[in-house]
Design a protein around this motif. Structure first.
Motif, PDB file in Angstrom:
ATOM      1  N   ASP A 103      19.549  -0.530 -35.126  1.00  0.00           N
ATOM      2  CA  ASP A 103      19.775   0.823 -35.637  1.00  0.00           C
ATOM      3  C   ASP A 103      20.083   1.668 -34.405  1.00  0.00           C
ATOM      4  N   LEU A 104      20.482   2.907 -34.607  1.00  0.00           N
ATOM      5  CA  LEU A 104      20.758   3.767 -33.463  1.00  0.00           C
ATOM      6  C   LEU A 104      19.432   4.316 -32.937  1.00  0.00           C
ATOM      7  N   GLN A 105      18.980   3.757 -31.820  1.00  0.00           N
ATOM      8  CA  GLN A 105      17.708   4.184 -31.256  1.00  0.00           C
ATOM      9  C   GLN A 105      17.756   5.647 -30.839  1.00  0.00           C
ATOM     10  N   SER A 106      18.904   6.088 -30.360  1.00  0.00           N
ATOM     11  CA  SER A 106      19.028   7.484 -29.940  1.00  0.00           C
ATOM     12  C   SER A 106      18.893   8.428 -31.129  1.00  0.00           C
ATOM     13  N   LEU A 107      19.358   8.026 -32.301  1.00  0.00           N
ATOM     14  CA  LEU A 107      19.186   8.844 -33.501  1.00  0.00           C
ATOM     15  C   LEU A 107      17.719   8.879 -33.905  1.00  0.00           C
ATOM     16  N   ARG A 108      17.083   7.713 -33.890  1.00  0.00           N
ATOM     17  CA  ARG A 108      15.669   7.655 -34.247  1.00  0.00           C
ATOM     18  C   ARG A 108      14.824   8.522 -33.312  1.00  0.00           C
ATOM     19  N   ASP A 109      15.099   8.446 -32.015  1.00  0.00           N
ATOM     20  CA  ASP A 109      14.315   9.221 -31.055  1.00  0.00           C
ATOM     21  C   ASP A 109      14.579  10.718 -31.189  1.00  0.00           C
ATOM     22  N   ALA A 110      15.828  11.096 -31.472  1.00  0.00           N
ATOM     23  CA  ALA A 110      16.128  12.512 -31.669  1.00  0.00           C
ATOM     24  C   ALA A 110      15.406  13.056 -32.904  1.00  0.00           C
ATOM     25  N   ARG A 111      15.365  12.267 -33.958  1.00  0.00           N
ATOM     26  CA  ARG A 111      14.639  12.689 -35.155  1.00  0.00           C
ATOM     27  C   ARG A 111      13.140  12.770 -34.901  1.00  0.00           C
ATOM     28  N   HIS A 112      12.634  11.874 -34.075  1.00  0.00           N
ATOM     29  CA  HIS A 112      11.218  11.917 -33.727  1.00  0.00           C
ATOM     30  C   HIS A 112      10.899  13.222 -32.993  1.00  0.00           C
ATOM     31  N   GLN A 113      11.759  13.585 -32.055  1.00  0.00           N
ATOM     32  CA  GLN A 113      11.535  14.834 -31.325  1.00  0.00           C
ATOM     33  C   GLN A 113      11.621  16.033 -32.252  1.00  0.00           C
ATOM     34  N   LEU A 134      10.810  16.066 -35.400  1.00  0.00           N
ATOM     35  CA  LEU A 134       9.559  16.093 -36.156  1.00  0.00           C
ATOM     36  C   LEU A 134       8.436  16.701 -35.316  1.00  0.00           C
ATOM     37  N   LYS A 135       8.350  16.300 -34.050  1.00  0.00           N
ATOM     38  CA  LYS A 135       7.312  16.861 -33.167  1.00  0.00           C
ATOM     39  C   LYS A 135       7.452  18.372 -33.059  1.00  0.00           C
ATOM     40  N   ASP A 136       8.683  18.838 -32.908  1.00  0.00           N
ATOM     41  CA  ASP A 136       8.909  20.280 -32.808  1.00  0.00           C
ATOM     42  C   ASP A 136       8.510  20.986 -34.102  1.00  0.00           C
ATOM     43  N   HIS A 137       8.818  20.359 -35.225  1.00  0.00           N
ATOM     44  CA  HIS A 137       8.466  20.932 -36.525  1.00  0.00           C
ATOM     45  C   HIS A 137       6.945  21.034 -36.677  1.00  0.00           C
ATOM     46  N   ALA A 174       5.436  23.769 -34.576  1.00  0.00           N
ATOM     47  CA  ALA A 174       5.641  25.104 -35.150  1.00  0.00           C
ATOM     48  C   ALA A 174       4.827  25.321 -36.414  1.00  0.00           C
ATOM     49  N   ASP A 175       4.557  24.246 -37.160  1.00  0.00           N
ATOM     50  CA  ASP A 175       3.841  24.357 -38.438  1.00  0.00           C
ATOM     51  C   ASP A 175       2.897  23.159 -38.585  1.00  0.00           C
ATOM     52  N   PRO A 176       1.780  23.152 -37.854  1.00  0.00           N
ATOM     53  CA  PRO A 176       0.889  21.977 -37.821  1.00  0.00           C
ATOM     54  C   PRO A 176       0.338  21.577 -39.186  1.00  0.00           C
ATOM     55  N   ASP A 177       0.170  22.531 -40.093  1.00  0.00           N
ATOM     56  CA  ASP A 177      -0.438  22.234 -41.386  1.00  0.00           C
ATOM     57  C   ASP A 177       0.592  22.021 -42.495  1.00  0.00           C
ATOM     58  N   PRO A 213       6.234   6.547 -46.791  1.00  0.00           N
ATOM     59  CA  PRO A 213       6.515   7.959 -46.508  1.00  0.00           C
ATOM     60  C   PRO A 213       6.961   8.178 -45.061  1.00  0.00           C
ATOM     61  N   LEU A 214       8.188   7.798 -44.776  1.00  0.00           N
ATOM     62  CA  LEU A 214       8.724   7.872 -43.411  1.00  0.00           C
ATOM     63  C   LEU A 214       9.256   9.273 -43.131  1.00  0.00           C
ATOM     64  N   ARG A 215       8.784   9.865 -42.033  1.00  0.00           N
ATOM     65  CA  ARG A 215       9.224  11.210 -41.678  1.00  0.00           C
ATOM     66  C   ARG A 215      10.346  11.204 -40.642  1.00  0.00           C
ATOM     67  N   PHE A 216      10.583  10.079 -40.018  1.00  0.00           N
ATOM     68  CA  PHE A 216      11.741   9.936 -39.141  1.00  0.00           C
ATOM     69  C   PHE A 216      12.080   8.460 -39.064  1.00  0.00           C
TER      70      PHE A 216
END
Length: 429
Positions: free
Chosen positions: A115-125, A127-130, A133-136, A297-300
């Motif tokens: 798979d595109l690892q760079s896409l997966r890692d960008a989506r992971h980042q 998610l972290k940013d999200h 900003a909104d921990p709950d 339930p995959l978030r990225f």
């Protein structure tokens, strides 16, 4: 006079473990397609042997351990003289591509991207940013429906994307498991379509009757714990999704299986909450066939998801997110339900768990989807034909890919000198 059998060298990032990851399963499907074509295969890797390595020798595939930054590989590949070299992920092309080009310049160079690892890692980042900003927050709809242009902006400035897409250009053909990623590469990164070949998971569609609703019980989640999207999904289930399911189904049980279970995962095991961390499954299809619902339930993530294909193979409806289902379905109904928030995922899981009629309908949707999109008898021969056609016009194919030639000229020189420096340094030490 019979032509000699095509010789294939696979340079694996790891030794294939089809029962531990979808990537391992996909590699075995590719190898089987080559065997079906009558090709001679040698599988090599610099990695240590894993706990669940496939028995390649029994299949008639030769094995050879190789070393990074060691000129012994040069002698090995010169003697083998393969017609096709397949790099298992772009890191192997970075390490060995220059050696392959130097000693076997006429060998077709193929990249298995997984798979595109760079896409997966960008989506992971993202998610972290999200979450920062909104921990709950438990609704990730804004993350699950990105435009390709937005994805491109996430990836374009990363070193990982530059390395990964450069390797795609340097190779003659790259195998892409996801049509979404093909579209991203051609439309946003302007990669020529001639360099890409769609190669999804390749399976024999099931023909036998599935275990029925009344013979099934419990929820199941499965996935290699070393894969970051799987671990994130387990945490989201533990903290958000599963408590909501238990509120509505107090006796519900969730069994979580995964290879290489770390202590942080076993620490989540809590039978009182119906949350069972079960370690590795000896037979993933057997435990999947006994479950009534597969939770994913995959978030990225990126690519297509082996666990969801396994669920279809077993007639087990799945509850997942748009990221989980990405590039896996078509215009026909999904074999389960797709939601983007913890409350919606839990509600869908509870409803489907209790609705025999609906459950039976979506079970059959999975069988139909497998036949439409993942038939080994379609994709295996198509893969072989693609590689043979590219070999037959290799000189013209490479002339058309001037960008790849330019990247090989510059990148391989720097990689060669670095590798030779490391090898010389190791001899001194």
């Amino acid at each position: 006079m019979n032509q000699p059998a095509t010789k294939v060298l696979v340079i694996g990032y790891v030794w294939p473990e089809p029962r531990s990851s979808a990537a391992g399963g996909h590699m075995m499907q590719i190898l089987q397609s080559f065997l079906d074509a009558g090709w001679n295969i040698t599988f090599s890797s610099p990695a240590a042997l894993g706990e669940h390595k496939a028995d390649l020798l029994t299949l008639g595939i030769a094995e050879c351990a190789i070393e990074l930054n060691n000129s012994s590989f040069d002698d090995f590949i010169r003697e083998l003289a393969p017609d096709i070299v397949l790099f298992d992920r772009f890191m192997m092309e970075e390490q060995f591509g220059w050696r392959v080009e130097k000693h076997c310049p006429d060998a077709l160079r193929v990249l298995e991207t997984s798979d595109l690892q760079s896409l997966r890692d960008a989506r992971h980042q993202r998610l972290k940013d999200h979450l920062k900003a909104d921990p709950d927050g438990d609704d990730f709809g804004a993350l699950f429906a990105p435009a390709l242009e937005g994805e491109f902006q996430l990836m374009a400035d990363t070193d990982l994307a530059k390395r990964e897409i450069a390797a795609i250009y340097r190779c003659d053909i790259s195998l892409m498991i996801s049509d979404v990623e093909i579209r991203m590469l051609t439309e946003q990164f302007k990669v020529p379509a001639a360099l890409l070949h769609g190669c999804p998971l390749m399976l024999e569609p099931p023909t036998e009757a599935f275990a029925p609703f009344e013979d099934r019980a419990h929820f199941l989640s499965i996935g290699n714990f070393r894969h970051a999207p799987n671990w994130d999904a387990v945490l989201w289930m533990k903290n958000s999704v599963w408590p909501l399911i238990r509120q509505q189904l107090p006796g519900a049980q969730l069994h979580i299986y995964g290879a290489y279970t770390p202590p942080k995962a076993t620490a989540l095991h809590n039978p009182a909450q119906g949350f069972h961390v079960m370690n590795w499954a000896e037979d993933a299809l057997q435990v999947m066939s006994a479950a009534r619902i597969c939770l994913a339930p995959l978030r990225f993530g990126a690519g297509i998801k082996g666990k969801l294909v396994d669920a279809m193979l077993c007639g087990t409806p799945s509850i997942t997110t748009p990221i989980g289902a990405e590039a896996m379905g078509d215009e026909q109904p999904w074999p389960g339900m797709i939601e983007h928030s913890a409350p919606a995922l839990a509600a869908a899981a509870v409803a489907l768990y209790q609705d025999r009629k609906r459950w039976t309908q979506v079970q059959e949707h999975g069988r139909q989807l497998l036949a439409r999109r993942y038939d080994q008898n379609v994709h295996g021969p198509a893969l072989v034909e693609c590689l043979e056609q590219c070999r037959n016009r290799l000189a013209a194919h490479r002339r058309d890919n001037f960008t790849g030639s330019m990247l090989r000229h510059h990148a391989h020189k720097s990689t060669q000198y670095m590798s030779q420096w490391i090898e010389a340094k190791n001899r001194i030490v």
